[in-house]
Design an enzyme around this catalytic site. Structure first.
Site, PDB file in Angstrom:
ATOM      1  N   SER A 145    -130.570 -53.084  -9.331  1.00  0.00           N
ATOM      2  CA  SER A 145    -131.960 -52.870  -8.437  1.00  0.00           C
ATOM      3  C   SER A 145    -133.186 -52.760  -9.711  1.00  0.00           C
ATOM      4  O   SER A 145    -132.962 -52.714 -10.775  1.00  0.00           O
ATOM      5  CB  SER A 145    -131.837 -51.438  -7.950  1.00  0.00           C
ATOM      6  N   TYR A 158    -129.739 -42.772  -9.466  1.00  0.00           N
ATOM      7  CA  TYR A 158    -129.814 -43.958  -8.639  1.00  0.00           C
ATOM      8  C   TYR A 158    -129.910 -45.185  -9.737  1.00  0.00           C
ATOM      9  O   TYR A 158    -129.178 -46.138  -9.716  1.00  0.00           O
ATOM     10  CB  TYR A 158    -130.500 -44.384  -7.556  1.00  0.00           C
ATOM     11  N   LYS A 162    -127.368 -48.059 -11.451  1.00  0.00           N
ATOM     12  CA  LYS A 162    -127.798 -49.562 -11.127  1.00  0.00           C
ATOM     13  C   LYS A 162    -127.676 -50.339 -12.535  1.00  0.00           C
ATOM     14  O   LYS A 162    -127.410 -51.147 -12.648  1.00  0.00           O
ATOM     15  CB  LYS A 162    -128.902 -49.594 -10.286  1.00  0.00           C
ATOM     16  N   TYR A 203    -140.680 -43.583  -3.489  1.00  0.00           N
ATOM     17  CA  TYR A 203    -141.097 -44.318  -4.619  1.00  0.00           C
ATOM     18  C   TYR A 203    -142.457 -43.941  -5.131  1.00  0.00           C
ATOM     19  O   TYR A 203    -142.840 -44.571  -6.114  1.00  0.00           O
ATOM     20  CB  TYR A 203    -140.940 -45.779  -4.159  1.00  0.00           C
TER      21      TYR A 203
END
Length: 260
Positions: A145, A158, A162, A203
């Site tokens: 990501s 997260y 990644k 975000y």
């Protein structure tokens, strides 16, 4: 996709997380270019079977297999079912993953285990089980990501899960390269999927939440001023899975619309 391109004619692929979002787009793209496709899904049987019916109606060979990547034995079964069905395995596209947002003080060991079990461990053992069936010319494409190289509030678990994928493909490239197998990763940017719709607002900087409409925020955080479409991200997977990327391994390709 350009008309007449059949880079995967006679080849077979496994797509984990293939019932929705980017995974479903990858399955469609590989099938459109000639691949037989095994679609792994965790819970959405209806969506997986609908996709299989769609692909078969277009002349592709396709099968759906319930498989939770949190359980390596289920991943092994998915891959073995694909080999039994199609007689070979040429491509692994590892697209299954889950999101997580929370502040440091709220993270629990259970949170850590859940995120890393799916996003990191799940991809590692998918590689292990696929590699047992891949031969020279095999292609493995994992999913990282853009979050792995961006700082976002509350996104530590997260993003870390990644970032580990980028190290994974780098280090496994030497081991698998000795067998003529390439392994790379795609790092998608913001993509118009149901998962993105659920988490997009997270975000934003905490001080901006609720003050900037999401379309406006998205338009000012990428050179192309929009979210990507799943099929645009899938094009990156198809490239890395094809002979066009035969001399590319151990790398992570960002497909993010110029995210900044």
């Amino acid at each position: 996709m350009a008309a007449g391109i059949s880079r995967f004619e006679g080849k077979a692929a496994v797509v984990t997380g293939g019932s929705r979002g980017i995974g479903a787009a990858v399955a469609r793209r590989l099938a459109a270019e000639g691949a037989a496709v095994a679609i792994g899904y965790r819970g959405n049987q209806e969506a997986a079977e609908k996709l299989v019916a769609e692909l078969r109606a277009e002349g592709a060979r396709a099968v759906a297999v319930r498989s939770d990547v949190a359980d390596p034995e289920q991943t092994k079964d998915l891959i073995e079912r694909a080999v039994a069905e199609f007689g070979r395995l040429d491509v692994l596209a590892s697209c299954a993953g889950i999101e997580h947002f929370d502040a440091l003080e709220n993270i629990t060991p259970a949170d850590f285990d859940r995120i890393f079990t799916v996003n990191t461990r799940g991809q590692l053992f998918a590689v292990q089980h696929a590699a047992a069936h891949l031969s020279e010319g095999g292609r493995i494409v994992l999913t990282s990501s853009v979050s792995a190289s961006r700082a976002v509030f509350g996104h530590t678990l997260y993003a870390s899960s990644k970032a580990a994928i980028e190290s994974m493909v780098l280090n496994l490239s030497a081991e698998l390269g000795a067998r003529g197998i390439t392994i790379n990763a795609i790092a998608p940017g913001g993509t118009a999927t149901d998962m993105a719709a659920e988490h997009a607002a997270s975000y934003q900087h905490p001080e901006l939440k609720g003050t900037v409409p999401m379309p406006q925020w998205e338009a000012t955080h990428g050179a192309l001023r929009r979210l990507g479409r799943p099929e645009e991200i899938a094009a990156g997977y198809a490239f890395l899975a094809s002979d066009d990327a035969a001399y590319m391994t151990g790398r992570t390709l960002q497909v993010d619309g110029g995210y900044f």
